[in-house]
Design a protein around this motif. Structure first.
Motif: not given
Length: 179
Positions: A112-113, A150-151, A93, A160-161, A156-157, A86, A115
């Protein structure tokens, strides 16, 4: 770093509008996003106590001690790796890039990346398999819901998830193989 699986303003707002359709739904959705991480860590704490009790009950024989070491080391390494990625990648974000208001207030910028919440949820779910397949199944469902929440909350993108789930799964499986 730009998202690989971009969601545009319209897609995020569709999710956020659904979650905010009524004040009650918005409060429940926000509570769900906030409550999942503490639930995971509470269950993880209980898991560690049970593993420690097993080590004591078995007079500190090798297998129960290794299970306990793995249950501590694997999530720690996962969190360290996720946090390092991260910081290194420092992706913005969705709420920093798009004109959206996330479901819960966040002051975090970048990072963000991947998560961290999702990575932690997956590693803790897989770690629970050493105690109980039923607990693992429940925790795995909650891990998926953590990522989706979270998405959907605009934090988050999608990748990220996905990256968090893969990273957490990697360290969870590594723990099962090594310990």
């Amino acid at each position: 770093m730009k998202p690989w699986i971009p969601m545009n303003e319209k897609q995020y707002n569709r999710l956020l509008t659904f979650l905010r359709k009524t004040p009650r739904r918005e409060k429940l959705s926000a509570a769900f996003v906030r409550i999942l991480p503490p639930v995971f860590f509470a269950v993880y704490g209980i898991e560690l106590l049970l593993l420690a009790a097993s080590a004591v009950q078995n007079h500190f024989s090798l297998s129960p001690c290794l299970n306990l070491v793995g249950a501590v080391l694997s999530p720690a390494l996962c969190l360290f790796s996720s946090s390092a990625l991260r910081t290194l990648i420092n992706r913005e974000r969705p709420y920093e890039t798009l004109p959206i208001t996330p479901l819960i207030h966040k002051d975090t910028h970048g990072r963000s990346f991947p998560s961290n919440h999702t990575a932690s949820a997956f590693v803790l779910a897989i770690t629970a398999l050493s105690l109980s397949p039923a607990l693992f199944a429940v925790m795995l469902i909650l891990a998926f819901l953590t990522g989706l929440s979270r998405l959907a909350a605009g934090l988050h993108w999608p990748e990220d998830i996905l990256a968090g789930a893969l990273l957490g799964s990697f360290f969870g499986v590594l723990e099962m193989l090594l310990f």
